[in-house]
Design an enzyme around this catalytic site. Sequence first.
Site, PDB file in Angstrom:
ATOM      1  N   ASP A 160      -8.274  65.878 -31.168  1.00  0.00           N
ATOM      2  CA  ASP A 160      -6.919  66.107 -30.674  1.00  0.00           C
ATOM      3  C   ASP A 160      -6.597  65.123 -29.539  1.00  0.00           C
ATOM      4  OD1 ASP A 160      -6.657  68.639 -32.264  1.00  0.00           O
ATOM      5  OD2 ASP A 160      -8.314  69.178 -30.975  1.00  0.00           O
ATOM      6  N   HIS A 188      -8.618  74.493 -30.090  1.00  0.00           N
ATOM      7  CA  HIS A 188      -8.410  73.498 -31.158  1.00  0.00           C
ATOM      8  C   HIS A 188      -7.645  74.200 -32.282  1.00  0.00           C
ATOM      9  CE1 HIS A 188      -8.900  70.567 -34.261  1.00  0.00           C
ATOM     10  NE2 HIS A 188      -9.508  71.462 -35.025  1.00  0.00           N
TER      11      HIS A 188
END
Length: 328
Positions: A160, A188
């Site tokens: 990410d 996440h």
Amino acid sequence: MLSTYPKVAVSGSAGQIGYALLFRLASGQLLGDACKVSLSLLEIPQAVGTLDGVQMELQDCAFDTLADVKKTADAETAFGDADFIFLVGARPRGPGMERKDLLQANAAIFSAQGKAINAVAKRTARILVVGNPANTNCLIAQQNAPDMPPEAFSAMTRLDHNRLLAQLAQQSGQAVADIRRAIIWGNHSATQYPDIHHATIDGQAALDVVDEDWYRNQMLAAVQQRGAAIIKARGASSAASAASAAIDHMRDWALGQKVAEDYLSMGLVSNGEYGVQNGLVYSYPVQCAGGKATVVEGLEHNDFSAEKMQTTEKELQEERDAIRNLLP
Ligand code: NAX
């Protein structure tokens, strides 16, 4: 005979991330060209046969950084004396499976693997959980390994983080290497909070370089939904980029980050930093030096950031509550 080389264990090594990861580990991209590694591949019994083929391919690369390859379906054999443990293998969501069922199925896997780590892993091992839901899987493995230091465990939000860097580079026309201090907070998942309030692009505040409306209304969602966009386009989830992020995460953790003043993002067991509940595995800004990852403390937040950080924390609390039965 015990291997004298660093031992790197990978669960789920016959999967697609495993296939992208193993060749990079074997070719020296984790510890450098001067260090051989010993690979330990863990799979479910039905997939160990597939690993024969992977092992043959690894041999056929003739990497001079690869000491040996072992395959097993036994977690204790895989993790015994390991220095680095990549927990990639996880149960994918099946037809009709609710999110809660997925959490439970994975919690069962990660509680067993946590126990195996507790029984046999080196106390200095570094563990990275990639398999989803990564933060909560990490929490459950860590809680089932009470003899390991909690800071041995981490969950992957580096993909990410890298996605955030790529978006900023594309929008600003600057190089990724000129971007510093981007942060992923929290889970996440789609509630993660990609934060650029502390970031700089070529030395300037990022929010003076890119438009704040673009950041709030387009970029946040683009990073949060990037995994889904890749599945839609490719027909399969991110694999090479996930493997690349896993290597970035472990390499920086073990050897130190490339740029001392930068921030990286890692899911770590919270000690209450930024008011996050103790014990949750929450992605924080970190700095890696001397073999340790240290949470960057003292950053100030506006109301926009504070709300997003709490939303993602709330989701982590809900995930933890859904698998409480598997916590010791
Ligand atoms: P695959 O389904 O291709 O491979 C998973 C492998 O794990 C399979 O070979 C399976 O046999 C094995 N496995 C299942 N249970 C196991 C167990 N108990 N012990 C050992 N091996 C086991 O999935 P892949 O695309 O490689 O993704 C792996 C995991 O990473 C998934 O949970 C996925 O959602 C997650 N991801 C996490 C990311 C992150 O940033 N944290 C990003 C990429 C990816 O989506």
